[in-house]
Design an enzyme around this catalytic site. Structure first.
Site, PDB file in Angstrom:
ATOM      1  N   ILE A  59      59.543 -84.550 102.621  1.00  0.00           N
ATOM      2  CA  ILE A  59      58.542 -85.581 103.563  1.00  0.00           C
ATOM      3  C   ILE A  59      57.470 -84.409 103.988  1.00  0.00           C
ATOM      4  CG2 ILE A  59      58.006 -87.135 105.046  1.00  0.00           C
ATOM      5  CD1 ILE A  59      60.198 -87.972 102.973  1.00  0.00           C
ATOM      6  N   PHE A  60      56.423 -84.539 103.263  1.00  0.00           N
ATOM      7  CA  PHE A  60      55.083 -83.837 104.020  1.00  0.00           C
ATOM      8  C   PHE A  60      54.462 -84.538 105.104  1.00  0.00           C
ATOM      9  CE2 PHE A  60      55.707 -81.639  99.936  1.00  0.00           C
ATOM     10  CZ  PHE A  60      55.332 -80.432 100.313  1.00  0.00           C
ATOM     11  N   GLY A  63      49.028 -83.785 108.652  1.00  0.00           N
ATOM     12  CA  GLY A  63      48.208 -84.290 109.743  1.00  0.00           C
ATOM     13  C   GLY A  63      46.918 -83.638 110.014  1.00  0.00           C
ATOM     14  N   SER A  65      45.800 -81.522 112.269  1.00  0.00           N
ATOM     15  CA  SER A  65      45.715 -80.186 112.624  1.00  0.00           C
ATOM     16  C   SER A  65      46.511 -79.265 111.822  1.00  0.00           C
ATOM     17  CB  SER A  65      46.272 -79.978 114.064  1.00  0.00           C
ATOM     18  OG  SER A  65      47.689 -80.499 113.834  1.00  0.00           O
ATOM     19  N   ARG A  68      52.800 -80.021 107.201  1.00  0.00           N
ATOM     20  CA  ARG A  68      54.290 -79.706 107.446  1.00  0.00           C
ATOM     21  C   ARG A  68      54.992 -80.158 106.500  1.00  0.00           C
ATOM     22  NH1 ARG A  68      51.240 -80.162 112.084  1.00  0.00           N
ATOM     23  NH2 ARG A  68      51.069 -82.321 111.503  1.00  0.00           N
ATOM     24  N   GLU A 180      53.534 -94.633 111.158  1.00  0.00           N
ATOM     25  CA  GLU A 180      53.932 -93.546 111.985  1.00  0.00           C
ATOM     26  C   GLU A 180      54.400 -93.622 113.250  1.00  0.00           C
ATOM     27  OE1 GLU A 180      51.093 -89.556 113.368  1.00  0.00           O
ATOM     28  OE2 GLU A 180      50.249 -91.139 112.312  1.00  0.00           O
ATOM     29  N   VAL A 206      56.002 -92.353 122.868  1.00  0.00           N
ATOM     30  CA  VAL A 206      54.888 -92.109 122.790  1.00  0.00           C
ATOM     31  C   VAL A 206      54.430 -90.740 121.928  1.00  0.00           C
ATOM     32  CG1 VAL A 206      52.655 -91.614 124.005  1.00  0.00           C
ATOM     33  CG2 VAL A 206      54.166 -93.334 124.797  1.00  0.00           C
ATOM     34  N   GLY A 210      47.149 -85.500 116.500  1.00  0.00           N
ATOM     35  CA  GLY A 210      45.670 -84.830 116.581  1.00  0.00           C
ATOM     36  C   GLY A 210      44.380 -85.782 116.720  1.00  0.00           C
ATOM     37  N   VAL A 213      47.396 -91.793 118.667  1.00  0.00           N
ATOM     38  CA  VAL A 213      48.154 -91.802 119.448  1.00  0.00           C
ATOM     39  C   VAL A 213      49.018 -93.036 119.205  1.00  0.00           C
ATOM     40  CG1 VAL A 213      47.098 -92.752 121.463  1.00  0.00           C
ATOM     41  CG2 VAL A 213      49.101 -91.369 121.815  1.00  0.00           C
TER      42      VAL A 213
END
Length: 456
Positions: A59-60, A63, A65, A68, A180, A206, A210, A213
């Site tokens: 899984i990539f 994001g 910033s 991953r 997400e 929570v 980047g 939220v």
């Protein structure tokens, strides 16, 4: 008296075979077919036996910033199995895909090294059966449809040309905020061993990224029935999920433009071209986000002034709530309840708390209060830029001018935005302990669980 032998007793073997030819044919044909099946089966058997014991998922998390990659291995009961010494392979790179808005090929190539290392962690015979997903989040959402689609197509081409993993076109996508948030909720509650329990025994989440939220927590049937009906095209407030034999009503909402990096732009918009009280004194520059540039100069950092600006950016005091209970911006809050009583707060919340020095960066979990962010903000907002590097040695130099802003925003988001008591205990989480190992508390594990479950 002895009987004379009959004529039948002198039949030859060939006569007997001829006489019972129909019976022999009836028996021999199925035997022949079975022999052929067993002859063909050995070439497939190792894969079938192997894959029934273990399954992998790649899984990539693309994001805003950075990008991953997470590689997970599961047994047939969906329990995590080690990959080497760890329970996952985790690698990352910067910048994120959205930084290549005008060059889709370069965006895709930025994932190449991560892809090759992730693939190497999967046994060769299982690679064709291992799903690979690329979930782009708020950074690509902010780019717009055309630019993000070109980047996503370049990534699909990379996977098709450079990888033997199982990649479907719809597995490379911009995941919406509710996905997400729900994946993050699944991840943390899976690692804590809460899935399969009553909704009141789960924890709320929570996740401060980047660009956006997310808040997610399980609610009662009664509260789920009160969920406002939204217009077409809007994310629903409640997702129905069935996990380990238990049905959950999951309240989840994603706030685009209110992730930590995106919120800086929103806060700077409030002050427009004048000085901003959230910028450390001594800084005069600009802030670039989402293809736009914003004036970022200090008017003398002040926690009180910054609180006023942050509250205005969050639209906390605007009378836009059309429901019984709202968070900010007129968004229904889910009704609260037991599923929100224990709150796990992830991503940038942990990072800034560690950099500000009020949690230990080497510990994966910390118990704090929202008020701790305000106390840290008071100290940061009184620090001049020239002194900040020595006072906060673990803060990246590009983030230093915004440290007061980030901490004030995080406090304002929790207390004024989400309505959490300043002294309610919350859990900052970077990794969660699972079977004597630490696993990254991020949404990709939830996505991996869904991907592997869909194969069975």
């Amino acid at each position: 008296m002895l009987k004379r032998p009959g004529r039948g007793s002198s039949d030859s073997l060939s006569d007997k075979l001829y006489k019972h030819r129909s019976l022999l044919l009836l028996v021999s044909v199925p035997l022949l077919l079975l022999t052929m099946v067993f002859y063909v089966m050995p070439s497939q058997t190792p894969i079938q036996i192997h894959s029934s014991k273990t399954s992998y998922a790649v899984i990539f998390d693309a994001g805003s910033s950075g990008s991953r990659v997470h590689v997970f291995c599961f047994d047939h009961n969906l329990n995590l199995l080690p990959i080497g010494k760890d329970l996952e392979l985790f690698l990352q790179t910067k910048p994120g895909l959205s930084s290549y808005a005008s060059n889709p090929r370069s965006a895709a190539l930025s994932l190449s090294d991560l892809l090759h290392k992730a693939e190497a962690a999967v046994p060769k015979d299982l690679r064709p059966f291992t799903p690979v997903r690329v979930g782009a989040t708020a950074g690509l959402r902010a780019l717009g449809v055309d630019a993000s689609n070109r980047i996503l197509q370049a990534v699909r081409d990379l996977l098709k040309q450079s990888s033997s993993l199982s990649s479907q076109p719809d597995a490379v996508t911009v995941i919406d905020g509710t996905q997400e948030g729900s994946f993050q909720w699944v991840t943390i509650n899976y690692l804590l061993g809460n899935l399969g329990k009553e909704y009141s025994d789960t924890v709320g989440v929570v996740d401060l990224g980047g660009g956006s939220v997310q808040m997610a927590y399980a609610i009662s049937e009664a509260d789920a029935a009160k969920a406002p009906k939204l217009s077409d095209g809007e994310d629903i407030y409640v997702r129905k999920m069935s996990l380990k034999g238990t049905n959950y009503n999951l309240y989840v909402h994603s706030y685009l433009h209110y992730g930590l990096l995106a919120a800086r732009a929103e806060i700077l918009k409030v002050s427009e071209d004048s000085g901003n009280p959230c910028i450390l004194e001594g800084y005069n520059g600009s802030y670039n986000y989402g293809g736009e540039s914003f004036k970022a100069s200090s008017s003398g950092s002040s926690i009180d002034g910054c609180r006023r600006v942050a509250t205005k950016a969050l639209k906390v005091n605007e009378d836009t709530c059309t429901h019984m209970k709202c968070t900010f911006g007129g968004v229904w809050n889910g009704g609260g309840g037991d599923g929100q009583r224990n709150l796990f707060v992830a991503s940038f919340f942990f990072d800034r708390a560690a950099e500000a020095g009020f949690v230990n960066a080497k510990e994966p979990v910390a118990k704090v209060h929202p008020g701790d962010f305000e106390e840290a903000a008071k100290r940061a907002c009184q620090t001049k830029l020239e002194d900040a590097k020595s006072t906060y040695p673990h803060v990246d130099k590009d983030n230093l001018p915004y440290l007061c802003m980030d901490l004030v925003y995080q406090y304002t988001l929790l207390v004024d935005g989400f309505g959490i008591d300043p002294w309610q205990e919350i859990t900052l989480v970077k990794k969660v302990k699972y079977n004597n190992a630490l696993v990254e508390a991020a949404w990709p594990l939830g996505s991996a669980i869904e991907a592997v479950s869909s194969l069975n």
